[in-house]
Design a protein around this motif. Structure first.
Motif, short mmCIF file in Angstrom:
data_model
loop_
_atom_site.label_atom_id
_atom_site.label_comp_id
_atom_site.label_asym_id
_atom_site.label_seq_id
_atom_site.Cartn_x
_atom_site.Cartn_y
_atom_site.Cartn_z
N LEU A 90 0.84 -1.21 0.00
CA LEU A 90 0.00 0.00 0.00
C LEU A 90 0.88 1.26 0.00
O LEU A 90 0.61 2.23 -0.70
CB LEU A 90 -0.93 0.01 1.22
CG LEU A 90 -2.04 -1.04 1.23
CD1 LEU A 90 -2.83 -0.99 2.53
CD2 LEU A 90 -2.99 -0.83 0.05
N TYR A 111 2.24 1.80 -3.45
CA TYR A 111 1.24 2.38 -4.36
C TYR A 111 1.16 3.89 -4.14
O TYR A 111 1.11 4.67 -5.09
CB TYR A 111 -0.15 1.77 -4.10
CG TYR A 111 -0.40 0.50 -4.86
CD1 TYR A 111 -0.54 0.51 -6.24
CD2 TYR A 111 -0.49 -0.71 -4.21
CE1 TYR A 111 -0.77 -0.65 -6.93
CE2 TYR A 111 -0.71 -1.89 -4.89
CZ TYR A 111 -0.85 -1.86 -6.26
OH TYR A 111 -1.06 -3.01 -6.96
N LEU A 112 1.15 4.28 -2.86
CA LEU A 112 1.10 5.71 -2.54
C LEU A 112 2.32 6.42 -3.10
O LEU A 112 2.23 7.46 -3.75
CB LEU A 112 1.09 5.91 -1.02
CG LEU A 112 -0.23 6.08 -0.31
CD1 LEU A 112 0.00 6.41 1.15
CD2 LEU A 112 -1.09 7.18 -0.94
N TYR A 170 2.44 9.28 -5.88
CA TYR A 170 2.94 10.62 -5.49
C TYR A 170 4.04 11.08 -6.46
O TYR A 170 4.09 12.25 -6.85
CB TYR A 170 3.52 10.60 -4.07
CG TYR A 170 2.49 10.59 -2.95
CD1 TYR A 170 1.14 10.67 -3.19
CD2 TYR A 170 2.90 10.48 -1.62
CE1 TYR A 170 0.22 10.63 -2.15
CE2 TYR A 170 1.99 10.46 -0.57
CZ TYR A 170 0.64 10.53 -0.85
OH TYR A 170 -0.26 10.49 0.18
N ILE A 217 -0.82 -3.30 -11.82
CA ILE A 217 -0.25 -2.43 -10.78
C ILE A 217 -0.04 -1.02 -11.34
O ILE A 217 -0.41 -0.02 -10.71
CB ILE A 217 1.11 -3.00 -10.29
CG1 ILE A 217 0.91 -4.30 -9.52
CG2 ILE A 217 1.85 -1.99 -9.43
CD1 ILE A 217 2.20 -5.03 -9.21
N ALA A 218 0.53 -0.95 -12.53
CA ALA A 218 0.81 0.35 -13.16
C ALA A 218 -0.49 1.11 -13.41
O ALA A 218 -0.56 2.33 -13.20
CB ALA A 218 1.59 0.16 -14.45
N VAL A 224 -3.37 0.79 -11.78
CA VAL A 224 -3.92 1.26 -10.48
C VAL A 224 -3.16 2.52 -10.05
O VAL A 224 -3.77 3.51 -9.62
CB VAL A 224 -3.81 0.15 -9.40
CG1 VAL A 224 -4.12 0.71 -8.02
CG2 VAL A 224 -4.76 -0.99 -9.72
N PHE A 257 -1.64 4.68 -11.93
CA PHE A 257 -2.04 5.80 -12.79
C PHE A 257 -3.37 6.38 -12.32
O PHE A 257 -3.53 7.59 -12.17
CB PHE A 257 -2.14 5.35 -14.25
CG PHE A 257 -2.86 6.32 -15.13
CD1 PHE A 257 -2.26 7.52 -15.50
CD2 PHE A 257 -4.16 6.08 -15.56
CE1 PHE A 257 -2.93 8.44 -16.29
CE2 PHE A 257 -4.84 7.00 -16.34
CZ PHE A 257 -4.22 8.18 -16.70
N LEU A 258 -4.33 5.48 -12.06
CA LEU A 258 -5.65 5.95 -11.63
C LEU A 258 -5.57 6.66 -10.27
O LEU A 258 -6.26 7.66 -10.05
CB LEU A 258 -6.64 4.77 -11.57
CG LEU A 258 -7.04 4.21 -12.93
CD1 LEU A 258 -7.81 2.90 -12.78
CD2 LEU A 258 -7.89 5.22 -13.71
N LEU A 259 -4.71 6.15 -9.39
CA LEU A 259 -4.54 6.83 -8.09
C LEU A 259 -3.99 8.24 -8.32
O LEU A 259 -4.44 9.20 -7.69
CB LEU A 259 -3.56 6.04 -7.21
CG LEU A 259 -4.09 4.80 -6.50
CD1 LEU A 259 -2.96 4.03 -5.85
CD2 LEU A 259 -5.12 5.17 -5.45
N MET A 277 -6.40 11.19 -6.74
CA MET A 277 -6.16 11.39 -5.31
C MET A 277 -6.42 12.79 -4.77
O MET A 277 -6.99 12.95 -3.71
CB MET A 277 -4.74 10.96 -4.97
CG MET A 277 -4.67 9.50 -4.63
SD MET A 277 -3.29 9.03 -3.63
CE MET A 277 -1.94 9.35 -4.64
N SER A 337 -0.01 15.83 2.40
CA SER A 337 0.26 14.38 2.40
C SER A 337 1.75 14.07 2.27
O SER A 337 2.25 13.14 2.89
CB SER A 337 -0.51 13.70 1.27
OG SER A 337 -1.87 13.79 1.51
N VAL A 376 2.55 13.83 6.30
CA VAL A 376 2.16 12.43 6.56
C VAL A 376 3.18 11.42 6.01
O VAL A 376 3.48 10.43 6.66
CB VAL A 376 0.74 12.13 5.99
CG1 VAL A 376 0.30 10.73 6.33
CG2 VAL A 376 -0.27 13.14 6.51
N ILE A 381 4.68 7.72 7.42
CA ILE A 381 4.40 6.43 6.75
C ILE A 381 5.70 5.64 6.59
O ILE A 381 5.75 4.44 6.87
CB ILE A 381 3.71 6.66 5.37
CG1 ILE A 381 2.33 7.29 5.56
CG2 ILE A 381 3.59 5.34 4.60
CD1 ILE A 381 1.65 7.69 4.27
#
Lengths: 375, 80
Positions: free
Chosen positions: A95, A98-99, A103, A315-316, A318, A320-322, A326, A336, A340, A344
């Motif tokens: 996770l 992915y973040l 970013y 994965i790529a 997901v 891109f969509l994030l 976001m 973020s 944050v 993390i």
């Protein structure tokens, strides 16, 4: 080159190239502005402290690599914590990756939309970055190691060029006063710069096992040297930014790009910021590619997939969509990343690694004592 | 909306072209794992196409670890 198991391998030099591109990559563009905002003139001290802390974290990562030389992170957590706890750590790590990936991709889009190509929609940059990164990861780690040599060289060459060209407009007195607001701003600078990028170096534990066996004894030496070099480059950029932009340094986004805009030598060298901008953004692309590679490896190992390229496009996609969904406002993104994100990396990355190193050390120490008693 | 759908289709085609030949050779378990990604992709695609501000991954981070980060950053920002 492939090893006996058919896995691609890299030399220790290629590992060093990947490491420098990962450490300096996006941070050279994004670090100076918030660092100076938080720590003011003392940003350089925060950066030195973060580099030293990074070296300590690296020593833990290298210790675990010596104990589990052929098992990548987070797979060896299985042997330390057991299946269930290590699975929780692995899911949290994925996770986090992915973040991180979204970013970085978002950062590239943000840079272009704010500086060089203000009318182009951001999804163009996000999409192109993620597609190129996915194809690079698909080509394999050895190709990455070879390809990034040219990109890192050009990026560092431009950074050195800016440092030298900015020298005539630099004013050393802007580094004063020291500790004007006490220690808290320096600690804030350490909190931010250790979280991004120095604490992130724990991710390289996933890449160490790809180094060829004959090169492994020199991995530690190279990694310590590259951490110091990365710290040095970031330090020069922060110092140059403070000395050229003065009190405005904390307010200018993409500080190095802003410094490049100020450079004018004679009547013939000016407007170099476009070339510099592209070289700097190449760093972010390299970091995105490395993160995608690690995320792909972690996912394949987690699901025990035979072919590690199976989930790469998903994965790529997901990520891109994030990156396009976001944040509605840029201030949310800044919050973020600046506030944050360091926490993390401490909790999901540094914490489990420190714990793993302590447990491994204790286990080995106890078994060594038992053996000594028997003999 | 049409523009956003076109962007997703374009990016998706380029990315999934990487494994299009392998899909037939995948084991059943691997196909199921790949299918699992339909859930986040579907959710995020819908969110992007309809321009909704639904809960996202960074919200999860901000609401959990973010609280601890707020305490630390708040203390660091506080002037003596």
């Amino acid at each position: 080159m492939n090893n006996d198991t058919g896995k691609q391998t890299i030399s220790v030099g290629q590992l060093a190239i990947l490491f420098v591109s990962f450490m300096i990559g996006s941070s050279i563009v994004y670090i100076p502005n918030p660092m100076i905002q938080f720590a003011g003139n003392m940003a350089w001290l925060s950066l030195i402290a973060s580099t030293l802390m990074g070296i300590i974290l690296l020593s833990l990562a290298l210790y675990l690599f010596r104990c589990y030389p052929d098992v990548p992170y987070p797979e060896y957590l299985n042997q330390i914590f057991g299946r269930w706890i290590s699975s929780v750590f692995a899911i949290l790590l994925m996770l986090m990756l992915y973040l991180m990936l979204s970013y970085i991709v978002l950062g590239i889009g943000n840079f272009f939309v704010n500086t060089m190509m203000v009318e182009t929609p951001m999804y163009v940059f996000n999409g192109l970055t993620i597609i190129t990164a996915a194809y690079t990861v698909h080509a394999g780690i050895e190709v990455m190691g070879r390809m990034f040599f040219l990109l890192v060289s050009s990026m560092l060459a431009f950074v050195i060029l800016i440092d030298f060209m900015a020298a005539p407009i630099a004013r050393i007195e802007t580094l004063l006063p020291l500790f004007a607001d006490g220690m808290k701003p320096v600690l804030h600078g350490i909190y931010f710069s250790f979280g991004f990028p120095f604490a992130e170096l724990f991710l390289f534990s996933a890449i160490f096992p790809f180094v060829r066996k004959e090169s492994r004894p020199s991995v530690g030496k190279w990694m310590y040297a590259m951490t110091a070099i990365s710290g040095f480059f970031l330090l020069t950029v922060v110092l140059v930014t403070i000395m050229t932009l003065g009190p405005l340094a904390g307010d200018r986004k993409f500080s190095l790009y802003s410094v490049a805009r100020l450079i004018q030598i004679g009547q013939f060298i000016s407007g170099i910021e476009a070339v510099v901008g592209i070289a700097l953004i190449a760093g972010s692309f390299m970091k995105a590619t490395i993160v995608l590679f690690i995320l792909n490896q972690a996912t394949s190992k987690f699901f025990k997939l035979q072919d590690d390229k199976t989930v790469l496009p998903a994965i790529a996609f997901v990520a891109f969509l994030l990156s396009v969904t976001m944040f509605q406002k840029e201030s949310e993104f800044s919050y973020s990343v600046n506030d944050v994100w360091p926490m993390i990396t401490f909790t999901v990355g540094v914490g489990p690694m420190v714990l793993a190193a302590i447990i491994t050390f204790m286990k080995r120490w106890i078994s060594a004592r038992k053996q000594a008693r028997k003999s | 909306m049409a523009e956003k759908i076109a962007v997703m289709v374009f990016v998706g085609i380029f990315l999934f072209a990487l494994i299009i030949r392998r899909i037939k050779r995948l084991h059943r378990r691997e196909r199921w794992i790949l299918l699992l990604y339909v859930i986040p992709i579907g959710y995020l695609s819908l969110m992007y196409a309809t321009n909704r501000d639904w809960p996202n991954l960074h919200d999860l981070a901000n609401l959990s670890i973010g609280e601890l980060a707020n305490i630390i950053v708040g203390w660091l920002k506080k002037q003596p």
